[in-house]
Scaffold this motif. Structure first.
Motif, PDB file in Angstrom:
ATOM      1  N   TYR A   1      42.727  48.427  31.685  1.00  0.00           N
ATOM      2  CA  TYR A   1      44.008  48.555  32.400  1.00  0.00           C
ATOM      3  C   TYR A   1      45.010  49.024  31.361  1.00  0.00           C
ATOM      4  O   TYR A   1      45.319  48.296  30.413  1.00  0.00           O
TER       5      TYR A   1
ATOM      6  N   HIS B   1      45.118  37.733  34.614  1.00  0.00           N
ATOM      7  CA  HIS B   1      44.694  39.131  34.806  1.00  0.00           C
ATOM      8  C   HIS B   1      43.222  39.232  35.177  1.00  0.00           C
ATOM      9  O   HIS B   1      42.794  40.141  35.873  1.00  0.00           O
TER      10      HIS B   1
ATOM     11  N   LEU C   1      41.881  39.914  38.753  1.00  0.00           N
ATOM     12  CA  LEU C   1      41.783  41.250  39.364  1.00  0.00           C
ATOM     13  C   LEU C   1      40.320  41.634  39.593  1.00  0.00           C
ATOM     14  O   LEU C   1      40.005  42.369  40.528  1.00  0.00           O
TER      15      LEU C   1
ATOM     16  N   MET D   1      51.172  45.705  38.007  1.00  0.00           N
ATOM     17  CA  MET D   1      49.981  45.215  38.725  1.00  0.00           C
ATOM     18  C   MET D   1      50.343  44.647  40.095  1.00  0.00           C
ATOM     19  O   MET D   1      49.559  44.735  41.037  1.00  0.00           O
TER      20      MET D   1
END
Ligand code: ADP
Length: 373
Positions: A329, A275, A278, A24
């Motif tokens: 993801y 996360h 994002l 990432m």
């Protein structure tokens, strides 16, 4: 190490570790004209998207060929981390990595810097562990091995004399220093993601509620709707990052018990509980980490919506119905093993309630028979 905007296309960023965090970082960093060199095996997620991949034994070559070295995992690559530090390229600094090498050092650091943490004692062998658990905690405690601890490894949750008696033989076989700490009856677990610049400017993302199972994060969502608790977490993040003269992103995990906020641990890197940034934040933790390393202005950390994340653990073929509720993801790892993080689903929503509901739906889809960790 700071770069002007014109220099960016010549800048090579080295990442030690090619897992999902590195993946990432590279993907988010691709918005800038940077080169990414990753150290791991060629099939690792971040290696697949890197400009160049180096094997672990090529660490000197890797460090020598980049401008700045960061990492996505602090528990391995000891030689590479040290070498990068010696070359003046390592960010965040080696001090924060060293605190993570020995759990007792991390706890002592908190104590010395006035950072609230569970009541703890250091024990040097199994006898001392036993005595401490019995005398200081009346058996109810958590015993943690000092080295090699992550994802709940090397931990013993003791509730009674029986538990201690049945764990002590295993503990005897481990030659390590132990932390014996109070078993915190927390209301919930939480975390904050902070980013700090060379100039000491600190920004934080709104803290989230986290659900861990057997030492592994299963899901999180936020922002926490308690200003007092959130403010305490921001204060702690500032104190911790300032005292390490930290540069980059860090994640700090807490136990919340009433009005009390206790630090469980920090991670000197981008973090699984970040996360959600994002999709829910204007600038993700990954982009901000890279910006901070390069001495660039760090981006807005405010949320555009409430957000959350569900980890896909140990599944090779998760049902794509999860797309009804969020964004997938998928890290593209070669093999699904029990507890292994294979991907995650990011979720956004107008309200915390909305996000929580979607988290619940995704959990049902992923783990219809419950989680087996
Ligand atoms: P690791 O470093 O292996 O990730 P942690 O120290 O973060 O392990 O612990 C993993 C999980 O175990 C925590 O998130 C929490 O759920 C539980 N835990 C750890 N320490 C305690 C404690 N002192 N009291 C209650 N629960 C704990």
């Amino acid at each position: 190490m700071r770069f002007s905007l014109q220099d960016l296309s010549k800048v090579r960023v080295g990442i030690l570790g090619g897992g999902q965090l590195g993946w990432m970082m590279v993907l988010e960093g691709r918005k800038y004209p940077l080169k990414f060199y990753v150290m791991d095996s060629p099939e690792a997620p971040a290696c697949r998207v890197a400009d160049k991949c180096f094997k672990p034994d090529e660490y000197k070559e890797m460090v020598d060929s980049v401008d700045v070295v960061t990492f996505e995992f602090e528990h391995v690559y000891e030689e590479a981390l040290r070498y990068a530090h010696e070359k003046g390229k390592l960010l965040p600094s080696i001090e924060s990595v060293e605190l993570k090498r020995q759990r007792w050092k991390e706890r002592v650091f908190y104590k010395e810097h006035g950072i609230p943490t569970p009541r703890f004692f250091i024990a040097y062998d199994a006898e001392e562990v036993y005595r401490t658990a019995k005398n200081e905690f009346n058996y109810k405690c958590v015993i943690k091995q000092s080295t090699g601890g992550y994802d709940g490894k090397g931990q013993f949750f003791i509730k009674s004399k029986n538990d201690l008696d049945s764990s002590i033989d295993t503990i005897k076989k481990i030659s390590d220093v132990f932390v014996v700490e109070e078993f915190v009856e927390f209301d919930y677990e939480a975390s904050i993601i902070a980013v700090r610049t060379f100039d000491g400017m600190l920004k934080t993302y709104p803290p989230t509620y986290n659900r861990n199972e057997k030492g592994i994060l299963v899901y999180n969502y936020g922002p926490i709707n308690n200003t007092y608790i959130s403010m305490k977490m921001v204060e702690i993040a500032k104190r911790l990052a300032d005292s390490l003269n930290y540069v980059g992103v860090m994640g700090i995990e807490f136990f919340v018990r009433g009005d009390e906020v206790l630090v469980n641990e920090f991670a000197p890197r981008v973090h699984n509980t970040g996360h959600y940034t994002l999709d829910a934040a204007f600038t993700s933790q990954f982009e901000n980490h890279i910006r901070a390393l390069l001495g660039l202005e760090i981006g807005e950390t405010k949320l555009l919506s409430c957000g959350g994340m569900v980890n896909i653990l140990g599944l090779a073929n998760p049902p794509l119905e999860v797309l009804r509720y969020g964004k997938l993801y998928w890290y593209g790892k070669n093999e699904a093993r029990k507890r292994r993080k294979m991907g995650h689903v990011n979720i956004v929503g107008e309200t915390l309630e909305d996000v929580k509901n979607k988290v619940g739906k995704v959990m049902e889809l992923l783990y219809p028979n419950g989680l087996d960790l």
